[in-house]
Design an enzyme around this catalytic site. Structure first.
Site, PDB file in Angstrom:
ATOM      1  N   HIS A 100       0.840  -1.199   0.000  1.00 29.44           N
ATOM      2  CA  HIS A 100       0.000   0.000   0.000  1.00 29.44           C
ATOM      3  C   HIS A 100       0.873   1.247   0.000  1.00 29.44           C
ATOM      4  CE1 HIS A 100       1.025   0.758   4.199  1.00 29.44           C
ATOM      5  NE2 HIS A 100       0.740  -0.503   4.472  1.00 29.44           N
ATOM      6  N   HIS A 139       0.500  -5.893   2.519  1.00 31.99           N
ATOM      7  CA  HIS A 139       1.120  -5.008   3.503  1.00 31.99           C
ATOM      8  C   HIS A 139       2.636  -5.184   3.514  1.00 31.99           C
ATOM      9  CE1 HIS A 139      -2.670  -3.804   5.557  1.00 31.99           C
ATOM     10  NE2 HIS A 139      -3.084  -5.000   5.194  1.00 31.99           N
ATOM     11  N   ASP A 140       3.338  -4.153   3.991  1.00 28.63           N
ATOM     12  CA  ASP A 140       4.796  -4.211   4.006  1.00 28.63           C
ATOM     13  C   ASP A 140       5.303  -5.358   4.883  1.00 28.63           C
ATOM     14  OD1 ASP A 140       3.997  -2.929   6.400  1.00 28.63           O
ATOM     15  OD2 ASP A 140       4.571  -0.963   5.641  1.00 28.63           O
TER      16      ASP A 140
END
Length: 567
Positions: free
Chosen positions: A135, A409-410
């Site tokens: 994101h 997500h990271d």
């Protein structure tokens, strides 16, 4: 750590097609003018559009680019943010805003991972791309320590408990004005720009006769990230070209794009080794900063935790408002320390230093492993967090697309890197300071007409015979993270040592066939085992019962959960 974007490409001959994504609806599927609005408010369908002839071909820069981005080139992304700050100790005019780990605005990896960057050799073809994308920049988590710190400082000022002076004088009029969780404007721009870049690299792969399936999660910043990327790639009318499948992101739901949601031990003290290591390091590198700021705090007992939260407010306010007065409170060396603290967190909470690092990422690994072999995932129950409902049908898990887009997500992406066994990103990180040459962070699979020589010719007059050895058509896999090639032989010894970092696809698939067992999913996520001290876990799985006695004897070390989450 460089913000990550993971890209997977599978090769074979593909037909190029022209993008023409015009449609009569907005991204939400509705027309822009209602029956009660005047006709001159209407934007779709276009009433007086004038000529609308599109180009004859779509770009395919990944296939045709003769000059890939390399060490001698420079790239300065368009950024609306103020970055010209006088940072003490910054003698080389380097940007502190590339020292914010996953909180940094996206930028390409400036130094690479040790492979040479080459254009495709003559006769090679890319056919399919599998993209896993994080994101964009966003507000902090509502329950994070940085949000609590912001509210605390605002209340202290309002109550007159402290009178801030010197460099902290701005706090006398400062208020905590950040939102929570959702994308900021810069984050929306990052994803749109990324979609545009991806179109230039792979637009020719889109088949205009099809409507592709893309996947994201239901969380607002994930859904919006996917939509902005699609708008950049296809245009505002992207819903005519793609259907977006948002998979439920909630506790106890199976979802490979947020694999921690159904992995119990990834959400308790067992997987906070990164936080614990970071706290040790923060007390070292922020000691001087804490003394400086405490002297300006007007009687308030300023702590190391306050210094760290103040540092963390800098990148969050920077992407939210364009500038933050928190940023120049710290020296360049202290910002280098901040970057390493995030390396520690990711490694110990989500990566090779976490007992659940492989388990959280293994579901996506198995999905890609199955897709590259042309079939739906088929794994034993309870061995991954694959959503079996979503992957049971090609309607939601297609196998015949030329473009695949997934958004994650990271932290999840770093667990996926771990589950792939990319050990070059698993260098042990000590809590008392960074080792030299540490590395913390896209896959291409390419068909060639013959085996490609391990050392590429560099002469501009090289012919096809200079590139290839005798043999039959061969398929290679090429991994790129943040626009730089990752040398696969450094993680997979079975791969040939090549200066382009590629590896034969058949070799990689054979390696991947054993990754599910290595992840120890059920034991990692649901097992009962002691929490290890920082640095004792190095392979992304719990220390085995067999090794407990050898590693610790009778004195097992237990670590309780840190109450401070900043991600």
């Amino acid at each position: 750590m460089v913000s990550s974007r993971l890209l997977f490409l599978s090769g074979g001959l593909a037909s190029a097609a022209v993008l023409d994504p015009r449609q009569a609806t907005t991204a939400s599927g509705e027309t822009t003018a209602s029956a009660t609005e005047p006709w001159y408010y209407q934007t779709t369908p276009e009433l007086f559009a004038g000529p609308t002839t599109t180009g004859l071909i779509a770009p395919f820069l990944a296939q045709t680019n003769p000059a890939p981005w390399g060490a001698e080139a420079s790239f300065v992304p368009n950024a609306p943010l103020e970055t010209n700050l006088p940072i003490q100790g910054n003698t080389n005019n380097q940007s502190i805003f590339q020292l914010h780990g996953q909180l940094s605005s996206y930028f390409p990896n400036p130094i690479g991972f040790g492979s040479n960057e080459y254009p495709l050799p003559p006769g090679a073809n890319i056919s399919t791309v599998h993209l896993l994308h994080r994101h964009g920049a966003r507000y902090p988590t509502g329950t994070s320590s940085v949000a609590s710190f912001g509210s605390k400082i605002q209340n202290i000022t309002a109550n007159g408990t402290a009178k801030w002076t010197g460099d902290l004088g701005f706090l006398n009029n400062w208020k905590y004005n950040l939102g929570a969780e959702i994308l900021v404007a810069r984050g929306r721009q990052e994803l749109f720009d990324s979609g545009v870049l991806f179109y230039y690299n792979y637009g020719a792969l889109y088949n205009t006769s099809t409507k592709i399936i893309a996947r994201t999660t239901t969380q607002d910043r994930m859904l919006k990230s996917a939509e902005y990327f699609m708008a950049g790639f296809f245009g505002l009318e992207w819903t005519q070209n793609a259907s977006l499948v948002p998979i439920i992101e909630q506790n106890n739901f199976n979802i490979t794009l947020a694999g921690y949601m159904n992995c119990n031990n990834s959400n308790n003290y067992l997987s906070t080794g990164g936080n614990n290591a970071s706290v040790i390091w923060e007390n070292i590198y922020l000691a001087d900063a804490t003394k400086r700021l405490k002297a300006l705090a007007g009687g308030y007992n300023w702590t190391v935790a306050d210094s760290y939260n103040a540092q963390t407010l800098c990148p969050y306010e920077h992407v939210a408002f364009g500038y933050s007065q928190w940023c120049d409170l710290f020296t360049y060396e202290e910002w280098q320390g901040f970057e390493y603290s995030i390396d520690l967190q990711f490694n110990g909470n989500n990566g090779f230093g976490s007992p659940t690092g492989r388990a959280v990422g293994i579901g996506y690994v198995e999905e890609l492993y199955a897709r590259l072999q042309g079939h739906l995932p088929d794994v034993p129950p309870g061995t991954t967090q694959i959503n079996t409902t979503m992957v049971a049908s090609t309607a939601t898990f297609p196998l015949n697309q030329t473009l695949y887009f997934d958004f994650s997500h990271d932290t999840n992406i770093f667990s996926i890197i771990t589950a792939f066994g990319l050990k070059q990103f698993g260098q042990p990180l000590g809590p008392t300071g960074p080792p030299a040459n540490r590395q913390l962070i896209v896959w291409e699979i390419i068909h060639t007409p013959q085996p490609l020589k391990a050392i590429r010719p560099t002469s501009p007059n090289a012919t096809a015979s200079d590139f290839y050895a005798n043999g039959t058509a061969t398929t290679y896999i090429h991994l790129s993270i943040s626009q730089r090639t990752v040398p696969l032989y450094k993680s997979y010894p079975q791969c040939e040592e090549r200066d382009d970092g590629w590896c034969e696809l058949s070799t990689v698939l054979e390696i991947w066939s054993g990754l599910l067992d290595q992840a120890e999913y059920d034991y990692s996520c649901n097992g009962k085992y002691p929490a290890a001290a920082p640095g004792n876990i190095t392979n992304g799985v719990p220390i085995s019962k067999r090794d407990l006695g050898r590693r610790f004897g009778s004195g097992l070390e237990f670590y309780e959960s840190s109450d401070r989450w900043v991600l």
